[in-house]
Design a protein around this motif. Sequence first.
Motif, PDB file in Angstrom:
ATOM      1  N   VAL A 190       1.840   3.857   8.334  1.00  0.00           N
ATOM      2  CA  VAL A 190       0.973   2.675   8.370  1.00  0.00           C
ATOM      3  C   VAL A 190       1.826   1.413   8.278  1.00  0.00           C
ATOM      4  O   VAL A 190       1.640   0.468   9.038  1.00  0.00           O
ATOM      5  N   ASP A 191       2.781   1.406   7.355  1.00  0.00           N
ATOM      6  CA  ASP A 191       3.669   0.252   7.215  1.00  0.00           C
ATOM      7  C   ASP A 191       4.538   0.093   8.459  1.00  0.00           C
ATOM      8  O   ASP A 191       4.764  -1.014   8.937  1.00  0.00           O
ATOM      9  N   ASP A 192       5.039   1.207   8.999  1.00  0.00           N
ATOM     10  CA  ASP A 192       5.887   1.149  10.191  1.00  0.00           C
ATOM     11  C   ASP A 192       5.137   0.540  11.366  1.00  0.00           C
ATOM     12  O   ASP A 192       5.688  -0.243  12.136  1.00  0.00           O
ATOM     13  N   GLN A 193       3.858   0.886  11.499  1.00  0.00           N
ATOM     14  CA  GLN A 193       3.046   0.364  12.610  1.00  0.00           C
ATOM     15  C   GLN A 193       2.676  -1.091  12.376  1.00  0.00           C
ATOM     16  O   GLN A 193       2.591  -1.881  13.291  1.00  0.00           O
ATOM     17  N   ASP A 194       2.448  -1.440  11.132  1.00  0.00           N
ATOM     18  CA  ASP A 194       1.963  -2.775  10.777  1.00  0.00           C
ATOM     19  C   ASP A 194       3.082  -3.801  10.656  1.00  0.00           C
ATOM     20  O   ASP A 194       2.885  -4.977  10.906  1.00  0.00           O
ATOM     21  N   ARG A 195       4.272  -3.362  10.306  1.00  0.00           N
ATOM     22  CA  ARG A 195       5.369  -4.276   9.989  1.00  0.00           C
ATOM     23  C   ARG A 195       5.698  -5.287  11.086  1.00  0.00           C
ATOM     24  O   ARG A 195       5.888  -6.460  10.785  1.00  0.00           O
ATOM     25  N   PRO A 196       5.775  -4.894  12.362  1.00  0.00           N
ATOM     26  CA  PRO A 196       6.166  -5.901  13.363  1.00  0.00           C
ATOM     27  C   PRO A 196       5.256  -7.125  13.372  1.00  0.00           C
ATOM     28  O   PRO A 196       5.713  -8.234  13.569  1.00  0.00           O
ATOM     29  N   LEU A 197       3.966  -6.926  13.117  1.00  0.00           N
ATOM     30  CA  LEU A 197       3.053  -8.063  13.131  1.00  0.00           C
ATOM     31  C   LEU A 197       2.926  -8.684  11.750  1.00  0.00           C
ATOM     32  O   LEU A 197       3.257  -9.834  11.543  1.00  0.00           O
ATOM     33  N   SER A 198       2.477  -7.919  10.774  1.00  0.00           N
ATOM     34  CA  SER A 198       2.161  -8.528   9.485  1.00  0.00           C
ATOM     35  C   SER A 198       3.398  -9.053   8.771  1.00  0.00           C
ATOM     36  O   SER A 198       3.336 -10.097   8.135  1.00  0.00           O
TER      37      SER A 198
ATOM     38  N   GLY B  44       0.807  -1.213   0.000  1.00  0.00           N
ATOM     39  CA  GLY B  44       0.000   0.000   0.000  1.00  0.00           C
ATOM     40  C   GLY B  44       0.840   1.262   0.000  1.00  0.00           C
ATOM     41  O   GLY B  44       0.529   2.235  -0.695  1.00  0.00           O
ATOM     42  N   VAL B  45       1.914   1.271   0.761  1.00  0.00           N
ATOM     43  CA  VAL B  45       2.830   2.424   0.790  1.00  0.00           C
ATOM     44  C   VAL B  45       3.484   2.585  -0.574  1.00  0.00           C
ATOM     45  O   VAL B  45       3.550   3.692  -1.129  1.00  0.00           O
ATOM     46  N   ALA B  46       3.955   1.483  -1.149  1.00  0.00           N
ATOM     47  CA  ALA B  46       4.631   1.538  -2.446  1.00  0.00           C
ATOM     48  C   ALA B  46       3.713   2.072  -3.539  1.00  0.00           C
ATOM     49  O   ALA B  46       4.159   2.764  -4.453  1.00  0.00           O
ATOM     50  N   ARG B  47       2.420   1.803  -3.429  1.00  0.00           N
ATOM     51  CA  ARG B  47       1.454   2.253  -4.444  1.00  0.00           C
ATOM     52  C   ARG B  47       0.845   3.615  -4.119  1.00  0.00           C
ATOM     53  O   ARG B  47       0.004   4.109  -4.852  1.00  0.00           O
ATOM     54  N   GLY B  48       1.241   4.179  -2.973  1.00  0.00           N
ATOM     55  CA  GLY B  48       0.731   5.499  -2.609  1.00  0.00           C
ATOM     56  C   GLY B  48      -0.623   5.481  -1.920  1.00  0.00           C
ATOM     57  O   GLY B  48      -1.236   6.531  -1.707  1.00  0.00           O
ATOM     58  N   ALA B  49      -1.112   4.298  -1.564  1.00  0.00           N
ATOM     59  CA  ALA B  49      -2.413   4.204  -0.903  1.00  0.00           C
ATOM     60  C   ALA B  49      -2.315   4.487   0.595  1.00  0.00           C
ATOM     61  O   ALA B  49      -3.282   4.933   1.204  1.00  0.00           O
ATOM     62  N   PHE B  50      -1.166   4.203   1.202  1.00  0.00           N
ATOM     63  CA  PHE B  50      -0.961   4.423   2.636  1.00  0.00           C
ATOM     64  C   PHE B  50       0.251   5.316   2.851  1.00  0.00           C
ATOM     65  O   PHE B  50       1.166   5.344   2.033  1.00  0.00           O
ATOM     66  N   GLU B  51       0.251   5.982   3.979  1.00  0.00           N
ATOM     67  CA  GLU B  51       1.435   6.721   4.395  1.00  0.00           C
ATOM     68  C   GLU B  51       2.434   5.732   4.995  1.00  0.00           C
ATOM     69  O   GLU B  51       2.059   4.654   5.461  1.00  0.00           O
ATOM     70  N   GLN B  52       3.713   6.099   5.028  1.00  0.00           N
ATOM     71  CA  GLN B  52       4.762   5.227   5.536  1.00  0.00           C
ATOM     72  C   GLN B  52       4.487   4.797   6.968  1.00  0.00           C
ATOM     73  O   GLN B  52       4.776   3.672   7.353  1.00  0.00           O
TER      74      GLN B  52
END
Length: 127
Positions: free
Chosen positions: A20-28, A10-18
């Motif tokens: 979101v990935d930073d918060q999600d990364r530890p789990l997903s 989503g970040v790479a495609r511009g759908a999410f801000e960075q």
Amino acid sequence: MGLRPPAQVGVARGAFEQRVDDQDRPLSGDVVEDLDARGLLCEYAVKDAVIAASFLMPAATERGRATSPMNGWDEEEVKKVIGIDGREDLAVALLVSLGHPAEARRHPGRRPVGRNVFRERCGHPGI
């Protein structure tokens, strides 16, 4: 690993801000990598698709549409039709037809609850 966590995509495609990935990364990220390492990533994706379809189908029916999950398709042909042929990083997890019903159908009724609901184990009526 060829697949990336959804937030990263989503970040790479511009759908999410960075963030979101930073918060999600530890789990997903860990979950995706673990499933991939155990060879369960595809199975997990299919289960997610089935869960999504279980909400789509009754919602569509409520709006007067007909739906039906499908099995037995040729994945390469489906990928061609939807424009993703040659993409090894994508797979078809589920197909659901959606459209206007050909005819109005009468509801066939319900089975007795005792035939479908069990207590503790299959075969022990829950009511």
